[in-house]
Design a protein around this motif. Structure first.
Motif, mmCIF file in Angstrom:
data_model
loop_
_atom_site.group_PDB
_atom_site.id
_atom_site.type_symbol
_atom_site.label_atom_id
_atom_site.label_comp_id
_atom_site.label_asym_id
_atom_site.label_seq_id
_atom_site.Cartn_x
_atom_site.Cartn_y
_atom_site.Cartn_z
ATOM 1 N N LEU A 1 0.778 -1.308 0.068
ATOM 2 C CA LEU A 1 -0.017 -0.100 0.128
ATOM 3 C C LEU A 1 0.917 1.245 0.092
ATOM 4 N N ASN A 2 1.867 1.231 0.841
ATOM 5 C CA ASN A 2 2.747 2.247 0.908
ATOM 6 C C ASN A 2 3.419 2.548 -0.543
ATOM 7 N N THR A 3 3.858 1.658 -1.180
ATOM 8 C CA THR A 3 4.405 1.690 -2.629
ATOM 9 C C THR A 3 3.517 2.306 -3.550
ATOM 10 N N ALA A 4 2.211 1.936 -3.386
ATOM 11 C CA ALA A 4 1.087 2.513 -4.217
ATOM 12 C C ALA A 4 0.926 4.099 -4.177
ATOM 13 N N LEU A 5 0.863 4.383 -2.806
ATOM 14 C CA LEU A 5 0.761 5.814 -2.647
ATOM 15 C C LEU A 5 2.186 6.497 -3.115
ATOM 16 N N VAL A 6 3.464 6.115 -2.840
ATOM 17 C CA VAL A 6 4.497 6.810 -3.500
ATOM 18 C C VAL A 6 4.424 7.129 -4.779
ATOM 19 N N PHE A 7 4.096 6.354 -5.579
ATOM 20 C CA PHE A 7 3.912 6.343 -7.102
ATOM 21 C C PHE A 7 2.614 6.750 -7.626
ATOM 22 N N HIS A 8 1.756 7.049 -6.824
ATOM 23 C CA HIS A 8 0.316 7.758 -7.026
ATOM 24 C C HIS A 8 0.437 8.842 -8.200
ATOM 25 N N LYS A 9 -0.362 8.647 -9.355
ATOM 26 C CA LYS A 9 -0.418 9.573 -10.259
ATOM 27 C C LYS A 9 -0.782 11.125 -10.039
ATOM 28 N N GLU A 10 -1.825 11.187 -9.041
ATOM 29 C CA GLU A 10 -2.548 12.254 -8.573
ATOM 30 C C GLU A 10 -2.518 12.589 -7.082
ATOM 31 N N ARG A 11 -1.247 13.062 -6.710
ATOM 32 C CA ARG A 11 -0.953 13.513 -5.333
ATOM 33 C C ARG A 11 -1.278 14.875 -5.044
ATOM 34 N N HIS A 12 -1.574 15.695 -6.047
ATOM 35 C CA HIS A 12 -1.735 17.122 -5.805
ATOM 36 C C HIS A 12 -2.875 17.408 -6.621
ATOM 37 N N PHE A 13 -3.583 18.511 -6.240
ATOM 38 C CA PHE A 13 -4.912 18.976 -6.701
ATOM 39 C C PHE A 13 -4.721 20.592 -6.604
ATOM 40 N N PHE A 14 -4.663 21.237 -7.773
ATOM 41 C CA PHE A 14 -4.437 22.594 -7.903
ATOM 42 C C PHE A 14 -5.743 23.315 -8.063
ATOM 43 N N ARG A 15 -6.285 24.371 -7.418
ATOM 44 C CA ARG A 15 -7.625 24.712 -7.716
ATOM 45 C C ARG A 15 -7.465 26.117 -8.321
ATOM 46 N N ASP A 16 -6.741 26.314 -9.308
ATOM 47 C CA ASP A 16 -6.637 27.616 -10.068
ATOM 48 C C ASP A 16 -7.713 28.281 -10.595
ATOM 49 N N GLU A 17 -8.567 27.358 -11.021
ATOM 50 C CA GLU A 17 -9.630 27.742 -11.834
ATOM 51 C C GLU A 17 -11.146 27.450 -10.936
ATOM 52 N N ALA A 18 -10.965 27.382 -9.679
ATOM 53 C CA ALA A 18 -12.217 27.298 -9.012
ATOM 54 C C ALA A 18 -13.213 26.141 -9.396
ATOM 55 N N PRO A 19 -12.483 24.944 -9.420
ATOM 56 C CA PRO A 19 -13.263 23.809 -9.983
ATOM 57 C C PRO A 19 -14.602 23.549 -9.234
ATOM 58 N N GLU A 20 -15.602 22.630 -10.011
ATOM 59 C CA GLU A 20 -16.708 22.285 -9.296
ATOM 60 C C GLU A 20 -16.507 21.319 -8.490
ATOM 61 N N GLN A 21 -15.436 20.331 -8.796
ATOM 62 C CA GLN A 21 -15.223 19.081 -8.228
ATOM 63 C C GLN A 21 -13.741 18.699 -7.928
ATOM 64 N N ALA A 22 -13.424 17.790 -7.156
ATOM 65 C CA ALA A 22 -11.973 17.420 -7.006
ATOM 66 C C ALA A 22 -11.913 16.195 -8.083
ATOM 67 N N PRO A 23 -10.844 15.997 -8.596
ATOM 68 C CA PRO A 23 -10.634 14.684 -9.382
ATOM 69 C C PRO A 23 -10.772 13.540 -8.720
ATOM 70 N N ARG A 24 -11.366 12.663 -8.972
ATOM 71 C CA ARG A 24 -11.727 11.174 -8.350
ATOM 72 C C ARG A 24 -10.497 10.693 -7.963
ATOM 73 N N ARG A 25 -9.200 10.553 -8.572
ATOM 74 C CA ARG A 25 -8.175 9.898 -8.394
ATOM 75 C C ARG A 25 -7.525 10.787 -7.149
ATOM 76 N N TYR A 26 -7.811 11.820 -7.056
ATOM 77 C CA TYR A 26 -7.212 12.803 -5.907
ATOM 78 C C TYR A 26 -7.810 12.168 -4.601
ATOM 79 N N VAL A 27 -9.209 12.277 -4.705
ATOM 80 C CA VAL A 27 -9.965 11.663 -3.600
ATOM 81 C C VAL A 27 -9.522 10.353 -3.200
ATOM 82 N N GLU A 28 -9.182 9.501 -4.304
ATOM 83 C CA GLU A 28 -8.790 8.007 -3.906
ATOM 84 C C GLU A 28 -7.568 7.982 -3.133
#
Length: 301
Positions: free
Chosen positions: A156-183
């Motif tokens: 599990l630790n390895t999966a998190l270290v190499f996760h592709k969406e560890r950050h979420f930038f809200r520059d354009e005031a999105p209506e929702q966060a990416p599902r993979r970021y929530v994951e």
């Protein structure tokens, strides 16, 4: 859409949710935290969410725990009254793709100088650990060679270290966060839950001598949430000693007369229903995150 996608659309929403989660950890409410995270991961239903749910805290072992207990027992100096442990990731390992990454462990062993672990309760320990200038015990750890290793979190630790969406930038005031970021966020909190469940189970099934409390957390590893473990055993010892001191003891007390009742740790009522509380939470004022809060526990000076 997962409910946290809408909540995490704003920084304030995510911070309010994390504040609720953190408080529940501090209060030791792991049972309800597990129920909530299971529900949230099941609703997400991704391969990583399924991997989380397939990882059991009872499969996590702390190699060296018995050595730690022995070292506390035979220590010839001042009595050992407090222990801090944490898991962390070696940043250099982030480049070792194709290999599982085991978090390494940090260990601090302390007496009552300059902080009185032996008299502190859970809120006092957590408050001192959060001291902006660093806890009073920083740099005062005993020179006792004990090494701990955490087994069972590698995949599990390895999966998190190499996760592709560890950050979420809200520059354009999105209506929702990416599902993979929530994951990613949920999986990080699940890793924290598994770690603390394992520490709780170990400290209860094999308590350290004298009921030495264990302040546990994570260093530079999301979410860096802290808990105090093992302190209920010390409080049980103290309560039993106080009761015996005030009792009129017969000359001989048969073993059969000793009542052994299960001790349940008393906690302040939380009324926890994270789904409801998150939905009703007022957005908090954005506060800059302090870097490596738990890391200060292990600072050498």
């Amino acid at each position: 859409m997962h409910e946290l996608q809408r909540l995490f659309a704003t920084q304030e929403g995510e911070q309010a949710w994390e504040a609720e989660m953190r408080q529940s950890f501090h209060e030791g409410d792991l049972e309800n935290l597990r129920k909530y995270l299971v529900m949230s991961l099941e609703a997400l239903d991704t391969p990583l969410a399924q991997q989380c749910l397939a990882t059991n805290s009872r499969s996590i072992e702390f190699e060296g725990w018995d050595d730690l207990a022995d070292a506390i027992e035979i220590n010839e100096g001042d009595p050992i009254t407090g222990v801090t442990i944490a898991i962390a990731n070696d940043p250099d390992k982030a480049f070792d793709k194709g290999q599982e990454i085991r978090p390494y462990m940090l260990l601090g062993i302390y007496g009552d100088e300059p902080f009185s672990f032996s008299k502190a309760n859970t809120p006092q320990l957590l408050a001192e650990a959060a001291n902006p200038e660093g806890p009073a015990w920083a740099g005062y750890d005993e020179d006792i060679e004990v090494f701990l290793d955490c087994e069972g979190l590698d995949a599990l630790n390895t999966a998190l270290v190499f996760h592709k969406e560890r950050h979420f930038f809200r520059d354009e005031a999105p209506e929702q966060a990416p599902r993979r970021y929530v994951e990613f966020v949920l999986a990080c909190w699940w890793r924290a839950l598994l770690f603390h469940e394992a520490v709780q189970h170990t400290s209860r099934s094999r308590p350290l001598p004298g009921g030495v409390p264990v302040l546990a957390g994570m260093v530079d590893m999301r979410p860096e949430v802290m808990m105090v473990h093992g302190i209920e055993w010390r409080e049980t010892l103290g309560a039993n000693a106080e009761a015996l001191a005030g009792a009129e003891m017969p000359e001989m007390l048969p073993e059969s007369m000793i009542s052994r009742k299960e001790v349940v740790e008393e906690k302040a009522p939380t009324g926890l229903d994270l789904r409801r509380r998150v939905a009703e939470a007022e957005p908090e004022e954005e506060v800059p995150e302090k870097k490596s809060l738990v890391g200060r526990l292990f600072r050498k000076g």
